[in-house]
Design a protein around this motif. Structure first.
Motif, PDB file in Angstrom:
ATOM      1  N   GLY A  25       0.868  -1.162   0.023  1.00 20.36           N
ATOM      2  CA  GLY A  25      -0.054   0.132   0.123  1.00 20.36           C
ATOM      3  C   GLY A  25       1.009   1.405   0.025  1.00 20.36           C
ATOM      4  O   GLY A  25       1.964   1.370  -0.088  1.00 20.36           O
ATOM      5  N   SER A 111      -3.849  -0.044  13.245  1.00 17.04           N
ATOM      6  CA  SER A 111      -4.419  -0.191  12.045  1.00 17.04           C
ATOM      7  C   SER A 111      -5.755  -1.090  11.948  1.00 17.04           C
ATOM      8  O   SER A 111      -5.892  -1.845  12.520  1.00 17.04           O
ATOM      9  N   ASP A 112      -6.414  -0.605  10.922  1.00 21.13           N
ATOM     10  CA  ASP A 112      -7.849  -1.238  10.681  1.00 21.13           C
ATOM     11  C   ASP A 112      -7.748  -2.252   9.347  1.00 21.13           C
ATOM     12  O   ASP A 112      -8.597  -2.554   8.828  1.00 21.13           O
ATOM     13  N   GLU A 114      -7.115  -1.060   6.354  1.00 18.48           N
ATOM     14  CA  GLU A 114      -7.243  -0.162   5.283  1.00 18.48           C
ATOM     15  C   GLU A 114      -6.382   1.166   5.381  1.00 18.48           C
ATOM     16  O   GLU A 114      -5.929   1.987   4.622  1.00 18.48           O
ATOM     17  N   GLU A 115      -6.269   1.648   6.767  1.00 17.59           N
ATOM     18  CA  GLU A 115      -5.527   2.903   7.231  1.00 17.59           C
ATOM     19  C   GLU A 115      -4.681   2.468   8.455  1.00 17.59           C
ATOM     20  O   GLU A 115      -5.013   1.640   9.325  1.00 17.59           O
ATOM     21  N   THR A 136      -2.491   4.651   3.921  1.00 20.75           N
ATOM     22  CA  THR A 136      -3.876   4.059   3.259  1.00 20.75           C
ATOM     23  C   THR A 136      -3.610   3.106   2.460  1.00 20.75           C
ATOM     24  O   THR A 136      -2.324   3.214   1.749  1.00 20.75           O
ATOM     25  N   ASP A 137      -4.438   2.251   2.045  1.00 22.44           N
ATOM     26  CA  ASP A 137      -3.973   1.073   0.894  1.00 22.44           C
ATOM     27  C   ASP A 137      -4.675   1.903  -0.482  1.00 22.44           C
ATOM     28  O   ASP A 137      -4.492   1.241  -1.382  1.00 22.44           O
ATOM     29  N   ASN A 138      -4.842   3.218  -0.270  1.00 26.78           N
ATOM     30  CA  ASN A 138      -4.847   3.942  -1.728  1.00 26.78           C
ATOM     31  C   ASN A 138      -3.817   4.726  -2.092  1.00 26.78           C
ATOM     32  O   ASN A 138      -3.347   5.819  -1.527  1.00 26.78           O
TER      33      ASN A 138
END
Length: 201
Positions: A25, A111-112, A114-115, A136-138
């Protein structure tokens, strides 16, 4: 095989590493040089009553991780998405420590999946620096790296060198201003932490 030891009085600097999402990510953190502070060694820090309180609590749940007892009493605030006066989630951070190429890295974050956010403490040559991070994974390519201004910082640890399997106890305090292309973020933290030193994932 000789066991790796992180001697904080003879360490070389490496970039911070996020323990749960290594090499995956987008990793938004600072690679610029950050002002270093002197490490205080205080063997009596392990006697602080805060650790008995943590014995009765669990770490904040993360993806693939749920520990007992709680590893961090650090209150960490930043105004990236909330006000600095918002204390609801201030203690929802976990502590993990690693030896990476003989460098001691203390990560206090969450961490969740995704962020992920928090900060990494890098220790070497009597000195330490703190690097807040948010990722983030974005994936965003070409985004300028932020810079950090240290307003104040201090770090106390229970001893001067650690091997894998050792227990680390410490207290951190800092105020750091992050300056990015599109935002200025204030980071504030203070509190005690502990963890077992492990190999990097």
């Amino acid at each position: 095989m000789k066991q790796k030891t992180a001697n904080i009085f003879s360490l070389s600097l490496r970039l911070p590493v996020w323990i749960c999402i290594a090499f995956i990510g987008c990793f938004n953190t600072a690679c610029h040089k950050i002002e270093a502070g002197n490490i205080i060694i205080n063997a009596d820090i392990t006697k602080n009553p805060v650790y008995k309180k943590l014995d009765k609590e669990r770490d904040y749940p993360e993806v693939g991780y749920y520990a007992w007892p709680k590893t961090s009493d650090v209150s960490y605030f930043n105004d990236r998405f909330q006000k600095l006066t918002d204390t609801i989630n201030a203690r929802n951070y976990n502590c993990k420590s690693f030896v990476i190429d003989s460098v001691l890295k203390i990560n206090i974050g969450i961490s969740d999946g995704e962020e992920w956010s928090g900060f990494t403490i890098n220790c070497r040559n009597h000195l330490f620096d703190v690097k807040p991070y948010f990722g983030t994974d974005n994936i965003v390519l070409g985004k300028p790296e932020p810079t950090f201004d240290v307003i104040e910082q201090s770090l106390a640890l229970n001893k001067s060198n650690y091997s894998i399997g050792d227990s680390i106890y410490g207290k951190v305090k800092f105020k750091i201003i992050e300056k990015g292309a599109d935002a200025k973020v204030t980071h504030i933290a203070e509190g005690y932490f502990r963890s077992k030193v492990t190999k990097a994932p």
